[in-house]
Write an enzyme that holds these catalytic residues in place. Sequence first.
Site, PDB file in Angstrom:
ATOM      1  N   ASP A  66       0.809  -1.212   0.000  1.00  0.00           N
ATOM      2  CA  ASP A  66       0.000   0.000   0.000  1.00  0.00           C
ATOM      3  C   ASP A  66       0.846   1.267   0.000  1.00  0.00           C
ATOM      4  OD1 ASP A  66      -2.385   1.483   0.106  1.00  0.00           O
ATOM      5  OD2 ASP A  66      -3.273  -0.048   1.387  1.00  0.00           O
ATOM      6  N   HIS A 120       2.865   3.275  -8.702  1.00  0.00           N
ATOM      7  CA  HIS A 120       2.716   1.821  -8.908  1.00  0.00           C
ATOM      8  C   HIS A 120       3.960   1.254  -9.582  1.00  0.00           C
ATOM      9  CE1 HIS A 120      -1.256   1.895  -7.372  1.00  0.00           C
ATOM     10  NE2 HIS A 120      -1.799   2.563  -8.369  1.00  0.00           N
ATOM     11  N   SER A 161      -6.612  -6.428  -5.381  1.00  0.00           N
ATOM     12  CA  SER A 161      -7.706  -7.063  -4.635  1.00  0.00           C
ATOM     13  C   SER A 161      -8.976  -7.112  -5.479  1.00  0.00           C
ATOM     14  CB  SER A 161      -7.986  -6.288  -3.343  1.00  0.00           C
ATOM     15  OG  SER A 161      -8.679  -5.092  -3.639  1.00  0.00           O
ATOM     16  N   THR A 162      -9.926  -7.898  -5.008  1.00  0.00           N
ATOM     17  CA  THR A 162     -11.219  -7.987  -5.702  1.00  0.00           C
ATOM     18  C   THR A 162     -11.923  -6.628  -5.690  1.00  0.00           C
ATOM     19  OG1 THR A 162     -12.149  -8.840  -3.617  1.00  0.00           O
ATOM     20  CG2 THR A 162     -11.651 -10.467  -5.321  1.00  0.00           C
ATOM     21  N   ASN A 171     -10.205  -3.711  -6.005  1.00  0.00           N
ATOM     22  CA  ASN A 171      -9.439  -2.721  -6.786  1.00  0.00           C
ATOM     23  C   ASN A 171     -10.030  -2.425  -8.165  1.00  0.00           C
ATOM     24  OD1 ASN A 171      -6.213  -3.694  -5.405  1.00  0.00           O
ATOM     25  ND2 ASN A 171      -7.507  -1.964  -4.848  1.00  0.00           N
ATOM     26  N   ARG A 181      -5.893  -1.919   8.782  1.00  0.00           N
ATOM     27  CA  ARG A 181      -7.006  -2.844   8.549  1.00  0.00           C
ATOM     28  C   ARG A 181      -6.508  -4.012   7.700  1.00  0.00           C
ATOM     29  NH1 ARG A 181      -7.734   1.649   5.489  1.00  0.00           N
ATOM     30  NH2 ARG A 181      -7.190   1.238   3.322  1.00  0.00           N
TER      31      ARG A 181
HETATM   32  C1  IPE Z   1      -1.006   0.186  -4.109  1.00  0.00           C
HETATM   33  O1  IPE Z   1      -1.158   1.328  -3.369  1.00  0.00           O
HETATM   34  C2  IPE Z   1      -2.131  -0.823  -3.995  1.00  0.00           C
HETATM   35  C3  IPE Z   1      -2.506  -1.428  -5.287  1.00  0.00           C
HETATM   36  C4  IPE Z   1      -3.745  -1.598  -5.644  1.00  0.00           C
HETATM   37  C5  IPE Z   1      -1.475  -1.893  -6.211  1.00  0.00           C
HETATM   38  P1  IPE Z   1      -2.400   2.324  -3.454  1.00  0.00           P
HETATM   39  O2  IPE Z   1      -2.736   2.585  -4.880  1.00  0.00           O
HETATM   40  O3  IPE Z   1      -3.496   1.803  -2.614  1.00  0.00           O
HETATM   41  O4  IPE Z   1      -1.775   3.629  -2.828  1.00  0.00           O
HETATM   42  P2  IPE Z   1      -2.528   4.726  -1.963  1.00  0.00           P
HETATM   43  O5  IPE Z   1      -3.234   4.013  -0.849  1.00  0.00           O
HETATM   44  O6  IPE Z   1      -3.470   5.449  -2.870  1.00  0.00           O
HETATM   45  O7  IPE Z   1      -1.416   5.585  -1.470  1.00  0.00           O
HETATM   46 MG    MG Z   2      -4.244   2.220  -0.748  1.00  0.00          MG
END
Ligand code: IPE
Ligand code: MG
Length: 231
Positions: A2, A19, A47-48, A50, A176
């Site tokens: 994250d 990313h 994740s499911t 995302n 979480r």
């Molecule tokens: C990566 O971080 C998680 C993925 C879905 C690859 P985030 O995209 O959740 O980053 P933040 O939370 O916006 O900083």
């Molecule tokens: Mg995030």
Amino acid sequence: MDGNGRWAVKRGLPRLMGHKRGANRVKDIVKASTELGVDTLTLYAFSTENWKRAAHEVEGLMKLFRGYLQNNFIELNAKNIRVKFLGDPTPLAADLREQMEKLEDLTKDNTLITLNIAINYGGRDDLVRATRKVAAKVQDGSLAVEDITEQMISDHLDTAFQADPDLIIRTAGELRMSNFMTWQSAYSELAFVEKSWPEFTPEVYAEVIADYRARTRQFGAIIPKGVTGAE
Ligand code: IPE
Ligand code: MG
């Protein structure tokens, strides 16, 4: 993994750059895992939930994933890494699914470390799919309802025949579980780090592992005074 988005936004960059930086961290962390004596590393890549992100971000993540597979396919095998994908691959692009299957098959007997890559993974979805598999056995008469055990549920999850995770690390200050290994995490130790995934260096990782190793795990039991090494 994250904090990619915030890492980028803080630097005035598009989220996808975060990313990209995050994807570049993977190689070091896999290497560090082997050096730290970690035998299974799971990366929660997508994740499911995302899919709810903006279409261009989802596309960007899929492109990065595709690139990672292309660039590391040969090397992962050459380094004796066993790759396993967790999650439901059904909604993924056909070429991706094909590469994932090929890589799993190619590396299935490798022994240095197991690298689980969770993509379109959700702990609840994992349980639903496991439940369906178990229910199908009941339906066809090969399993009696009374014979369903915890072990059997475990063995129908995406992590079938793997140990439950000892340690779950959350980056970027999140507090979480985000639908990660809902069943498997029952007795996992948790670590929360402020650093975002692009800043999660092997040094930070080593500190988290050292902290974990200093803990005493009781798994719900009580350890008599003077006895150490609960594991
Ligand atoms: C990566 O971080 C998680 C993925 C879905 C690859 P985030 O995209 O959740 O980053 P933040 O939370 O916006 O900083
Ligand atoms: Mg995030």
